[in-house]
Enzyme design. Structure first.
Site, PDB file in Angstrom:
ATOM      1  N   HIS A 131      24.912  25.415  25.503  1.00 18.57           N
ATOM      2  CA  HIS A 131      25.418  25.986  24.254  1.00 18.57           C
ATOM      3  C   HIS A 131      26.242  24.936  23.530  1.00 18.57           C
ATOM      4  CE1 HIS A 131      27.430  28.730  21.485  1.00 18.57           C
ATOM      5  NE2 HIS A 131      26.413  29.536  21.713  1.00 18.57           N
ATOM      6  N   ASP A 190      21.233  34.489  26.134  1.00 19.45           N
ATOM      7  CA  ASP A 190      19.792  34.734  26.151  1.00 19.45           C
ATOM      8  C   ASP A 190      19.175  34.674  27.535  1.00 19.45           C
ATOM      9  OD1 ASP A 190      19.435  35.087  23.393  1.00 19.45           O
ATOM     10  OD2 ASP A 190      19.726  32.950  23.100  1.00 19.45           O
TER      11      ASP A 190
END
Ligand code: ACO
Length: 433
Positions: free
Chosen positions: A304, A361
């Site tokens: 991320h 996710d």
């Protein structure tokens, strides 16, 4: 006392004001830098650039903190609903009981879509991706519904209209794509129940609305409701900065979200896990491939831009996986692969050194699959969840006296002054035909 940062360029000392956020985040205000020195800053991907002041979402990527309007994501996931969280993000405060009831009633009132819009769906090729359809439909709303921006009360109606109709449009796209009769929204159902009913009820088999799955959907959407200045939200702010209408602005956000490095990652994770299962690839092989610079394989759902520790949403989503799979009495082999991959990556030096942890996710696709949501609808699910955040950010931008049309600079690296050569005097060097 006002703070300044000093920058020395070509022997010239420049004092740049320092801005401090409410959580102690520090920024150097470089707005006057070019006028003072002729220099611009260089930051591809805006990884270290603050594009606005915002009071909507706070995240600390090092500590794994996420808060909407100051409230920790864990508390909202535990106790709130998606509609209540949307209210919080857009208005800045939690609703009273009466405000929440009024919001829910309006969401139900706005839920049907113009019958003429159905014709759009019918003309899309059957394999069209629902994100492309959704983005086009939201853009088309501008032609069907007036944009109300004159008074706050009117503007609130526009927000509710989009939040309500996006859910009807998404379910309708799915029903038409599988050749089934469209199920209309029911005024007696709440936001999440209505969506599940529109997706799965049919004239042949009545859908049973399960409270635990409704709760899971609420949590899924709460976790996705905002994430400060990510790719799609930045798209919303940039497109909105041209003062384009809100429908087109949100449509741009949906398009930005579609990519596999952003909202499309939930779909990409499932494709990756399915491929691993189908090809019988070992976990060790996956990890080795993800680390190999000559291989374009990446561990989807890992890494991320901001989180350099475990994404707090991923923790909640992982727990949700167990609850939902138990509820639907399904043992998903992909969950087993995901767990083993996570375990291997978390102990691998490459992933540890680069601070690559599971993001939201990684487990969300497994939750959606268990709920019966088809893979190609995953990113649409993300878009419905992110809508309140986009609206809140658009509203904040619209009312911010500091904001200007987005217009970054560049460092030009092309030809210096060049002469135009007539076509019959040009030499063929590279052909693109
Ligand atoms: N698997 C393997 N290696 C990775 C991964 C991954 N998932 N993610 C990053 N890396 C490596 C990169 O190769 C790079 O290595 P290098 O320093 O040797 O060049 C290093 O880690 C840094 O990666 P960047 O791509 O530069 O990091 P950035 O912050 O730009 O990208 C991103 C973040 C796009 C999320 C990236 O981690 C990624 O592609 N992840 C997989 C896709 C994904 O899950 N996206 C969802 C993000 S969450 C969201 O949008 C809801």
């Amino acid at each position: 006392m006002e703070k300044f940062a000093k920058l020395i360029i070509d022997g010239q000392e420049i004092a740049l004001p320092v801005i401090e956020g409410s959580e102690g985040e520090m920024a150097i205000d470089i707005r006057e830098l070019r006028q003072q020195s002729g220099y611009i800053t260089f930051d591809p991907g805006y990884g270290n650039t603050g594009s606005c002041r915002s009071s909507i979402t706070y995240m600390d990527g090092e500590k794994g903190i996420l808060r909407y309007r100051g409230i920790p994501i864990e508390q909202l996931a535990e106790s709130s609903t998606f509609v209540e969280t949307a209210f919080l993000l857009i208005t800045g405060k939690l609703p009273t009981r009466e405000e929440l009831t009024r919001t829910s009633v309006s969401l139900n009132d706005f839920s049907p879509i113009h019958e003429n819009m159905k014709a759009f769906y019918q003309n899309y090729p059957p394999k069209a991706h629902p994100m492309g359809i959704l983005s086009a439909m939201i853009n088309a709303m501008r032609s069907f519904y007036p944009e109300l921006i004159d008074r706050e009360e009117e503007l609130n109606k526009t927000y509710l209209r989009i939040i309500s109709k996006i859910r009807t449009m998404a379910a309708m796209a799915y029903k038409i794509s599988i050749g089934q009769k469209v199920i209309y929204p029911r005024p007696d159902l709440c936001y999440c129940s209505n969506f599940l009913n529109m997706m799965f009820d049919s004239v042949v088999v009545r859908y049973h609305i399960d409270d635990e799955l409704v709760r899971a959907l609420n949590v899924f959407w709460i976790l996705h409701a905002d994430h400060e200045q990510n790719c799609s939200t930045t798209a919303v702010r940039v497109v909105g900065s041209g003062k384009v209408n809100i429908y087109s602005t949100i449509s741009a956000g949906i398009s930005a979200l579609w990519g596999p490095l952003h909202g499309g990652a939930n779909q990409a994770v499932i494709h990756m896990l399915e491929r691993i299962e189908r090809d019988g690839m070992s976990v060790e092989k996956c990890i080795a491939r993800a680390k190999d610079k000559d291989d374009d394989f990446r561990l989807m759902g890992f890494g991320h831009r901001v989180y350099k520790t475990y994404d707090p949403r991923a923790k909640i989503m992982k727990d949700m996986c167990d609850i939902v799979l138990k509820k639907v009495k399904v043992k998903d082999p992909l969950l087993d692969i995901a767990r083993r991959l996570e375990e291997a990556a978390l102990t691998d030096p490459y992933f540890r050194e680069k601070h690559l942890y599971p993001n939201v996710d990684f487990y969300s696709g497994i939750v959606l699959r268990a709920m019966g949501i088809p893979t190609k609808m995953f990113t649409v699910m993300f878009a419905i969840g992110r809508l309140p955040g986009w609206i809140a950010q658009w509203k904040e931008y619209w009312n911010d006296p500091e904001m200007k049309i987005s217009r970054p600079r560049q460092v030009y690296t092309g030809n210096t002054l060049n002469e135009y050569v007539p076509i019959d005097q040009r030499k063929e060097e590279v052909s693109i035909c």
